[in-house]
Design a protein around this motif. Sequence first.
Motif, PDB file in Angstrom:
ATOM      1  N   THR A   1      57.552  93.759 -68.513  1.00  9.57           N
ATOM      2  CA  THR A   1      57.667  95.184 -68.823  1.00  9.57           C
ATOM      3  C   THR A   1      57.306  95.440 -70.288  1.00  9.57           C
ATOM      4  O   THR A   1      57.372  96.577 -70.745  1.00  9.57           O
ATOM      5  CB  THR A   1      59.093  95.712 -68.535  1.00  9.57           C
TER       6      THR A   1
ATOM      7  N   ALA B   1      56.913  88.448 -61.257  1.00  9.78           N
ATOM      8  CA  ALA B   1      57.381  89.020 -62.523  1.00  9.78           C
ATOM      9  C   ALA B   1      58.900  88.887 -62.614  1.00  9.78           C
ATOM     10  O   ALA B   1      59.623  89.395 -61.749  1.00  9.78           O
ATOM     11  CB  ALA B   1      56.972  90.489 -62.623  1.00  9.78           C
TER      12      ALA B   1
ATOM     13  N   VAL C   1      61.907  90.184 -64.299  1.00 12.06           N
ATOM     14  CA  VAL C   1      62.228  91.373 -65.113  1.00 12.06           C
ATOM     15  C   VAL C   1      63.676  91.798 -64.907  1.00 12.06           C
ATOM     16  O   VAL C   1      64.257  91.578 -63.837  1.00 12.06           O
ATOM     17  CB  VAL C   1      61.299  92.567 -64.767  1.00 12.06           C
TER      18      VAL C   1
ATOM     19  N   LEU D   1      58.036  98.619 -64.346  1.00 13.89           N
ATOM     20  CA  LEU D   1      56.678  98.165 -64.018  1.00 13.89           C
ATOM     21  C   LEU D   1      55.910  99.362 -63.462  1.00 13.89           C
ATOM     22  O   LEU D   1      56.419 100.047 -62.575  1.00 13.89           O
ATOM     23  CB  LEU D   1      56.723  97.050 -62.960  1.00 13.89           C
TER      24      LEU D   1
ATOM     25  N   GLN E   1      64.351  90.075 -60.021  1.00 15.64           N
ATOM     26  CA  GLN E   1      65.182  90.803 -60.979  1.00 15.64           C
ATOM     27  C   GLN E   1      66.299  89.915 -61.515  1.00 15.64           C
ATOM     28  O   GLN E   1      67.083  89.351 -60.741  1.00 15.64           O
ATOM     29  CB  GLN E   1      65.778  92.050 -60.313  1.00 15.64           C
TER      30      GLN E   1
END
Length: 300
Positions: A10, A30, A32, A38, A50
């Motif tokens: 991000t 990803a 994040v 995003l 996450q």
Amino acid sequence: MMRIALVGATGPVAGRALEQVVQSGAQAVALVRHPEKLPEPLRSRVQVEQGTLEDGAFVVRATRGADALLWLTPTTYGVQDFRAYTLDLARNAARALQENRIPRVVFVSSHGADRPDLGQVTFAGEVEKLLEAAAPHTVSLRCAGFMENLLASVDTLKGGQLFTLLPPDKQYPLVATRDVGDVAARWLLDASWSGHHVRGVHGPQDLSANELADILGRVLGGPLRCQRVPAETLRHNFMMRGMSPSVAEAYAQMFRGFGQPDYRPSEPRTAETTTPTTLEAFARERLAPRIRATSSRPGP
Ligand SMILES: NC(=O)c1ccc[n+]([C@@H]2O[C@H](COP(=O)([O-])OP(=O)(O)OC[C@H]3O[C@@H](n4cnc5c(N)ncnc54)[C@H](OP(=O)(O)O)[C@@H]3O)[C@@H](O)[C@H]2O)c1
């Protein structure tokens, strides 16, 4: 299909690398904390994991099956002990690299990472070593200062001033984060290199703060006066704004070290370390619109 895990997606560097990885057709993962940050067209084409990098089990879980990992230490302001925080996160990366047998890691480092007494930049050098011990193929991208740092100075630029923490006549490399992201993506997507590497990422040319003021003044439509600020003032101001003493001191130490007369990046500028985005282009595309949005100065 190649599977590439990226942290910090991000943010500007890994966000750009993520775009390139997705465009290449590789599977991007990803890691994040806030998936909603995003951009949408990208989010649906990425495997989103996450969690926080402070959670070692999360980092291991989220990077399972990866062929390469993009690692960086996210910017942080509040931690009690900046070095311990940086190294704790890096140990989580090292554990994931080893447990998941991830062969390649690309690390966003900084010029000066081979020097002692440069605060967070020296910590980055320690991270380089931890990663090198954990994966067979590593590259540490020893980046120039980011042009995006200027975005924090919109108000003072509007007032006709460019404050610098560095000697105003001394040239330093300066790079746009999108170029760093592009370089990172090239290393991530290339499965042919081996061993441990260090590479400069230097932007198109070295510039002094005085030269910066000239260029920005031309693009932004009015002269800028360049003024040096001591690192101690930065430390004080950062702490007034709630930064922890440890983080504020790490920044101040970095600028004190960069300001030493004998300091220069160890990595020589070459065709490979030279990246395309100019300060003029950055100022036109990123800085001028922000200044115009709030300024009574004439636009370019
Ligand atoms: N600035 C410079 O001039 C310069 C020069 C050379 C090298 N560097 C290096 O560049 C790196 C920073 O790159 P960047 O600016 O692209 O990244 P960044 O914006 O500092 O961080 C990337 C993302 O990481 C996320 N994040 C923060 N803490 C996290 C955590 N604990 N767990 C998981 N995610 C977390 C943040 O998103 P959320 O808050 O949404 O989670 C943020 O968007 C630094 O390591 C710095 O040393 C910077």
